[in-house]
Write a protein that holds these residues in place. Structure first.
Motif, PDB file in Angstrom:
ATOM      1  N   GLU A   1       9.825  13.505  -6.545  1.00 24.18           N
ATOM      2  CA  GLU A   1      10.121  14.815  -5.960  1.00 24.18           C
ATOM      3  C   GLU A   1      11.608  14.961  -5.660  1.00 24.18           C
ATOM      4  O   GLU A   1      12.182  16.035  -5.851  1.00 24.18           O
ATOM      5  CB  GLU A   1       9.293  15.021  -4.697  1.00 24.18           C
ATOM      6  N   PHE A   2      12.233  13.904  -5.205  1.00 20.02           N
ATOM      7  CA  PHE A   2      13.673  13.921  -4.930  1.00 20.02           C
ATOM      8  C   PHE A   2      14.451  14.162  -6.220  1.00 20.02           C
ATOM      9  O   PHE A   2      15.342  15.014  -6.279  1.00 20.02           O
ATOM     10  CB  PHE A   2      14.081  12.596  -4.278  1.00 20.02           C
ATOM     11  N   ARG A   3      14.100  13.426  -7.274  1.00 20.76           N
ATOM     12  CA  ARG A   3      14.773  13.600  -8.571  1.00 20.76           C
ATOM     13  C   ARG A   3      14.620  15.036  -9.061  1.00 20.76           C
ATOM     14  O   ARG A   3      15.586  15.665  -9.499  1.00 20.76           O
ATOM     15  CB  ARG A   3      14.198  12.616  -9.594  1.00 20.76           C
TER      16      ARG A   3
ATOM     17  N   GLN B   1       5.251   8.511   9.735  1.00 18.63           N
ATOM     18  CA  GLN B   1       4.154   8.715  10.683  1.00 18.63           C
ATOM     19  C   GLN B   1       4.319  10.019  11.467  1.00 18.63           C
ATOM     20  O   GLN B   1       3.374  10.500  12.075  1.00 18.63           O
ATOM     21  CB  GLN B   1       4.005   7.525  11.621  1.00 18.63           C
ATOM     22  N   ASP B   2       5.517  10.617  11.419  1.00 21.36           N
ATOM     23  CA  ASP B   2       5.745  11.919  12.043  1.00 21.36           C
ATOM     24  C   ASP B   2       5.494  13.061  11.064  1.00 21.36           C
ATOM     25  O   ASP B   2       5.782  14.220  11.357  1.00 21.36           O
ATOM     26  CB  ASP B   2       7.178  12.023  12.574  1.00 21.36           C
ATOM     27  N   GLY B   3       5.010  12.728   9.864  1.00 17.51           N
ATOM     28  CA  GLY B   3       4.691  13.739   8.871  1.00 17.51           C
ATOM     29  C   GLY B   3       5.850  14.136   7.972  1.00 17.51           C
ATOM     30  O   GLY B   3       5.773  15.136   7.262  1.00 17.51           O
ATOM     31  N   ILE B   4       6.929  13.372   7.977  1.00 17.71           N
ATOM     32  CA  ILE B   4       8.086  13.686   7.133  1.00 17.71           C
ATOM     33  C   ILE B   4       7.943  12.936   5.813  1.00 17.71           C
ATOM     34  O   ILE B   4       7.959  11.710   5.786  1.00 17.71           O
ATOM     35  CB  ILE B   4       9.404  13.294   7.840  1.00 17.71           C
ATOM     36  N   PRO B   5       7.820  13.660   4.699  1.00 12.36           N
ATOM     37  CA  PRO B   5       7.685  13.003   3.400  1.00 12.36           C
ATOM     38  C   PRO B   5       8.978  12.308   2.962  1.00 12.36           C
ATOM     39  O   PRO B   5      10.075  12.711   3.363  1.00 12.36           O
ATOM     40  CB  PRO B   5       7.349  14.148   2.440  1.00 12.36           C
ATOM     41  N   VAL B   6       8.843  11.302   2.134  1.00 11.02           N
ATOM     42  CA  VAL B   6       9.992  10.561   1.610  1.00 11.02           C
ATOM     43  C   VAL B   6      10.984  11.500   0.941  1.00 11.02           C
ATOM     44  O   VAL B   6      12.196  11.433   1.184  1.00 11.02           O
ATOM     45  CB  VAL B   6       9.533   9.467   0.599  1.00 11.02           C
ATOM     46  N   ALA B   7      10.508  12.407   0.083  1.00  6.52           N
ATOM     47  CA  ALA B   7      11.408  13.303  -0.662  1.00  6.52           C
ATOM     48  C   ALA B   7      12.212  14.192   0.276  1.00  6.52           C
ATOM     49  O   ALA B   7      13.397  14.442   0.041  1.00  6.52           O
ATOM     50  CB  ALA B   7      10.612  14.157  -1.639  1.00  6.52           C
ATOM     51  N   THR B   8      11.589  14.682   1.348  1.00 10.30           N
ATOM     52  CA  THR B   8      12.299  15.531   2.310  1.00 10.30           C
ATOM     53  C   THR B   8      13.410  14.739   2.984  1.00 10.30           C
ATOM     54  O   THR B   8      14.552  15.203   3.083  1.00 10.30           O
ATOM     55  CB  THR B   8      11.329  16.087   3.362  1.00 10.30           C
TER      56      THR B   8
ATOM     57  N   ASP C   1       0.807  -1.218   0.000  1.00  6.60           N
ATOM     58  CA  ASP C   1       0.000   0.000   0.000  1.00  6.60           C
ATOM     59  C   ASP C   1       0.846   1.276   0.000  1.00  6.60           C
ATOM     60  O   ASP C   1       0.298   2.372  -0.085  1.00  6.60           O
ATOM     61  CB  ASP C   1      -0.930   0.028   1.218  1.00  6.60           C
ATOM     62  N   HIS C   2       2.148   1.153   0.097  1.00  2.00           N
ATOM     63  CA  HIS C   2       3.013   2.331   0.226  1.00  2.00           C
ATOM     64  C   HIS C   2       3.896   2.595  -0.998  1.00  2.00           C
ATOM     65  O   HIS C   2       4.694   3.527  -0.982  1.00  2.00           O
ATOM     66  CB  HIS C   2       3.895   2.186   1.467  1.00  2.00           C
ATOM     67  N   VAL C   3       3.748   1.793  -2.057  1.00  2.00           N
ATOM     68  CA  VAL C   3       4.577   1.982  -3.252  1.00  2.00           C
ATOM     69  C   VAL C   3       4.300   3.340  -3.891  1.00  2.00           C
ATOM     70  O   VAL C   3       5.221   4.026  -4.351  1.00  2.00           O
ATOM     71  CB  VAL C   3       4.392   0.824  -4.250  1.00  2.00           C
ATOM     72  N   GLY C   4       3.062   3.790  -3.887  1.00  2.00           N
ATOM     73  CA  GLY C   4       2.728   5.108  -4.433  1.00  2.00           C
ATOM     74  C   GLY C   4       3.445   6.219  -3.678  1.00  2.00           C
ATOM     75  O   GLY C   4       3.960   7.172  -4.282  1.00  2.00           O
ATOM     76  N   GLU C   5       3.499   6.103  -2.362  1.00  2.00           N
ATOM     77  CA  GLU C   5       4.209   7.082  -1.526  1.00  2.00           C
ATOM     78  C   GLU C   5       5.704   7.099  -1.856  1.00  2.00           C
ATOM     79  O   GLU C   5       6.323   8.166  -1.958  1.00  2.00           O
ATOM     80  CB  GLU C   5       3.993   6.716  -0.052  1.00  2.00           C
ATOM     81  N   LEU C   6       6.280   5.909  -2.035  1.00  4.38           N
ATOM     82  CA  LEU C   6       7.698   5.830  -2.414  1.00  4.38           C
ATOM     83  C   LEU C   6       7.946   6.456  -3.781  1.00  4.38           C
ATOM     84  O   LEU C   6       8.902   7.206  -3.968  1.00  4.38           O
ATOM     85  CB  LEU C   6       8.172   4.372  -2.416  1.00  4.38           C
ATOM     86  N   ASN C   7       7.075   6.167  -4.746  1.00  3.74           N
ATOM     87  CA  ASN C   7       7.238   6.735  -6.090  1.00  3.74           C
ATOM     88  C   ASN C   7       7.119   8.255  -6.092  1.00  3.74           C
ATOM     89  O   ASN C   7       7.897   8.946  -6.750  1.00  3.74           O
ATOM     90  CB  ASN C   7       6.232   6.132  -7.070  1.00  3.74           C
TER      91      ASN C   7
END
Length: 192
Positions: free
Chosen positions: A31-33, A170-177, A20-26
């Motif tokens: 955003e990182f790229r 869960q602390d609200g920190i996005p993957v890209a950040t 369920d988290h692959v979309g979040e990773l993508n």
């Protein structure tokens, strides 16, 4: 003139608990790229490889310029979350890649590993030995390892892995950040 290269490995838990988290990773990878590519010098030196794992690790994207960073595909459910095999695979991959970069006369910065998981290994008693080999201070190519917790993550396990930093979704920190901060820290002169 020697090319300066910062190897960055994004290691993604693709076990069934992560489906369920692959979309979040993508989204985070896109955003990182975009953020790194907006800084031409950073884009020129950053190389990214992607490793996916469940029961066994797989190199999904070899170390390449960040402009070539792909999206993850939604995996079919996979059994297991084998951290130990992944850390062993990662050490072998880093060793091979750094040797190849140096053969090309590149100046290689200390690699960064961004380990994204819910922190629930299926090999809880054996993975620490493989991790210790990856993080061995006597190994000149040892990476800086940052852990990112996805979903309801096990903070204790991720804290043991992310010795250079731990971020939790869960602390609200996005993957890209979290990815951006991890790579930016490595790019500063004191980390050369």
């Amino acid at each position: 003139m020697r090319t300066e290269v910062l190897p960055c490995y994004v290691v993604c838990d693709l076990s069934s608990s992560m489906a369920d988290h692959v979309g979040e990773l993508n989204l985070g990878l896109r955003e990182f790229r975009a953020a790194v590519c907006a800084d031409a010098p950073a884009a020129a030196r950053t190389r990214v490889g992607v490793v996916g794992f469940a029961g066994i690790p797989r190199l999904l994207h070899p170390l390449r310029p960040i402009t070539e960073l792909p999206e993850l595909t939604v995996p079919r459910p996979r059994v297991g979350t084998n951290f130990g095999l992944t850390f062993t695979f990662l050490r072998e991959t880093i060793e091979r890649d750094v040797r190849a970069l140096k053969a090309d006369q590149s100046l290689v910065r200390r690699p960064v590993v961004f380990f994204a998981s819910d922190g629930r290994p299926t090999d809880p008693t054996t993975w620490p030995k493989a991790y210790d080999a990856l993080a061995d201070p006597r190994w000149p190519t040892r990476p800086r390892v940052v852990a990112y917790g996805i979903g309801v993550a096990d903070r204790r396990t991720l804290g043991r892995i992310g010795v250079s930093g731990v971020f939790l979704g869960q602390d609200g920190i996005p993957v890209a950040t979290a990815l951006g901060v991890s790579v930016t820290r490595q790019a500063t002169p004191e980390h050369v």
